[in-house]
Structures are given as C-alpha cells and as structure tokens.
Design an enzyme around this catalytic site. Structure first.
Site, mmCIF file in Angstrom:
data_model
loop_
_atom_site.group_PDB
_atom_site.id
_atom_site.type_symbol
_atom_site.label_atom_id
_atom_site.label_comp_id
_atom_site.label_asym_id
_atom_site.label_seq_id
_atom_site.Cartn_x
_atom_site.Cartn_y
_atom_site.Cartn_z
ATOM 1 N N ASP A 129 0.876 -1.162 0.000
ATOM 2 C CA ASP A 129 0.000 0.000 0.000
ATOM 3 C C ASP A 129 0.930 1.234 0.000
ATOM 4 O O ASP A 129 2.102 1.141 0.388
ATOM 5 C CB ASP A 129 -0.860 -0.041 1.271
ATOM 6 N N ASP B 276 -0.013 5.135 0.789
ATOM 7 C CA ASP B 276 -0.252 6.121 1.854
ATOM 8 C C ASP B 276 -0.340 5.435 3.221
ATOM 9 O O ASP B 276 -1.191 4.566 3.429
ATOM 10 C CB ASP B 276 -1.570 6.839 1.514
HETATM 11 P P1 B16 Z 1 -5.975 10.224 -4.108
HETATM 12 P P2 B16 Z 1 -3.636 4.116 -0.145
HETATM 13 C C1 B16 Z 1 -5.375 6.123 -0.318
HETATM 14 O O1 B16 Z 1 -4.085 5.638 -0.474
HETATM 15 C C2 B16 Z 1 -5.458 7.024 0.898
HETATM 16 O O2 B16 Z 1 -5.183 6.295 2.090
HETATM 17 C C3 B16 Z 1 -6.851 7.605 0.981
HETATM 18 O O3 B16 Z 1 -6.956 8.439 2.119
HETATM 19 C C4 B16 Z 1 -7.132 8.385 -0.300
HETATM 20 O O4 B16 Z 1 -8.457 8.897 -0.303
HETATM 21 C C5 B16 Z 1 -6.949 7.459 -1.515
HETATM 22 O O5 B16 Z 1 -5.652 6.908 -1.492
HETATM 23 C C6 B16 Z 1 -7.131 8.200 -2.824
HETATM 24 O O6 B16 Z 1 -6.046 9.071 -2.995
HETATM 25 O O7 B16 Z 1 -6.916 11.311 -3.703
HETATM 26 O O8 B16 Z 1 -4.519 10.626 -4.097
HETATM 27 O O9 B16 Z 1 -6.357 9.605 -5.431
HETATM 28 O O10 B16 Z 1 -3.630 4.026 1.340
HETATM 29 O O11 B16 Z 1 -4.597 3.166 -0.833
HETATM 30 O O12 B16 Z 1 -2.253 4.069 -0.738
HETATM 31 MG MG MG Z 2 -2.837 3.241 3.190
#
Ligand code: B16
Ligand code: MG
Length: 212
Positions: free
Chosen positions: A9, A11
């Site tokens: 993953d 974030d």
């Molecule tokens: P974006 P992951 C996720 O990343 C985030 O944890 C989540 O908070 C966010 O809404 C989602 O990505 C979409 O991100 O706005 O940059 O497209 O934890 O799946 O790596």
């Molecule tokens: Mg994450």
C-alpha cells in the site's frame, strides 16, 4: 521463500502522506462548516477520494449534487497536490528504503497496490519509483478497497498467483481487500491489530523476518 511478490500500500505504509490528506480534507471541511477530526480521518484511509468525501459529508446538513461533489473532490486534490510539491525522501516510512533494497537483492517482485491516483508523482518525489516492477492504483481500478480488485490486478501484472503475494497495509479497508483476494496481509499502524491480518507489524523492519 514464502512469497514471490510483495504488494505495498502507498499512503501510510511506504510514505507518510496521510497527514497531507488530512490537512487537505480539513481545509474543505472547515470551509463548509463540517466537523472533522483525526478519528474521522482514520476512516478515510485506503478508501477512494469520492468515498472519503462521502464520509466527511455524513455530518453535513446540506445536500450536494454530484457535480458539486466532483468539484469538492477536485478542490481537495489540488490542495493535496500542493502539499505533495514539497514531498521528499524524509516522508518515507522508517526502514522503507533499506527493506526495498533488501527485497530487490532477494529477487522478490515488488508492486504498489494503492487507491491513490497520485501514486506515480509520490513515488517519484520520494525517489522510490524505480524499485517497483508494477503499479496498480486508483487509475486502473473500477472498484476501490475493500474490493480486492487493486491487489488482484497487481498480482496479475506481476505474473503471480494471489497466493504467492504478501500485501502490506495500514488501513482496515486494505486488510479486508487483501483477505478477499486470498492474500496474506501484514498490517501496520492503524490496522495493525485487525483480526483478519495475517501478521501484526510493530515496525516496517519486521517485514524482512516474515519474508525470509
Ligand atoms: P488520491 P492508499 C489512499 O491511499 C489514501 O489512504 C486515501 O486516504 C485516499 O483517499 C486514496 O488513497 C485516494 O487518494 O486522492 O490521491 O487519489 O492508502 O490506498 O495508498
Ligand atoms: Mg494506506
């Protein structure tokens, strides 16, 4: 070796971009007069941009059209990308660089499995883009976590079976997605204590022991 591929993953696992998601959503919520705090923010981990907005709007008395929601999601992304402009290797999780380096020398295949549509930018700004064989993210999926699609596609892109891959996740939505994909999951941070996780990590460095 127990696994042939590791799907990370982004974030909250590889990079500490979670604080920037929070700050960007907080700005939107404050402007709209909607209560938002770190606890509500934890529910946004791993879920798509639009699903995150829907969670924030649960506390609003105002109704928003689909068009207004699109605009709010876009506005949040612009604020978030401004924060990403200042991203450096300092925001990488502790032990991430060393672990990626080690896994590469061990011959493991490495993937990113993220809900984000900003994955490439983040990997490039933090200098770890070259470590990954494939990227499966918000740009190539139709169903976000907890649906297993993002991880199944990552395994497929790596040319591996789901059972040959280990997922590393920080979000409950991600642990559920890995489970639904029939993949083992090492959970860290917010999701570390989740009962569906195969391994509960206290630190990123423990991954090496699991994989060796
Ligand atoms: P974006 P992951 C996720 O990343 C985030 O944890 C989540 O908070 C966010 O809404 C989602 O990505 C979409 O991100 O706005 O940059 O497209 O934890 O799946 O790596
Ligand atoms: Mg994450």
């Amino acid at each position: 070796m127990k696994y042939k591929g590791i799907i990370f993953d982004l974030d909250g696992v590889l990079v500490y971009t979670d604080k920037y998601h929070y700050l960007a959503w907080k700005q939107i919520a404050d402007r709209l007069g909607i209560y938002f705090d770190e606890e509500i923010n934890n529910r946004l981990r791993g879920v798509s941009r639009m699903a995150s907005l829907e969670i924030i709007l649960e506390r609003s008395t105002q109704k928003f059209s689909d068009e207004q929601k699109e605009e709010l999601a876009e506005e949040k992304n612009e604020i978030y990308r401004q924060y990403l402009g200042g991203l450096t290797q300092r925001e990488l999780g502790e032990g991430v660089l060393q672990t990626l380096e080690k896994f590469k020398t061990m011959g493991l295949k490495l993937a990113v499995g993220s809900s984000s549509r900003n994955t490439e930018l983040i990997l490039k700004k933090t200098g770890i883009y070259e470590y990954f064989d494939v990227i499966s993210d918000g740009n190539n999926i139709s169903k976000p976590k907890p649906d297993p699609e993002v991880f199944i596609k990552a395994a497929d892109m790596l040319g591996l079976l789901c059972g040959q891959c280990l997922v590393v996740e920080d979000a409950v939505s991600g642990v559920l997605a890995a489970t639904a994909a029939n993949m083992d999951c090492a959970a860290i941070g917010d999701a570390a204590k989740h009962k569906m996780a195969t391994y509960n990590l206290e630190s990123f460095n423990q991954l090496t022991d699991i994989v060796s």
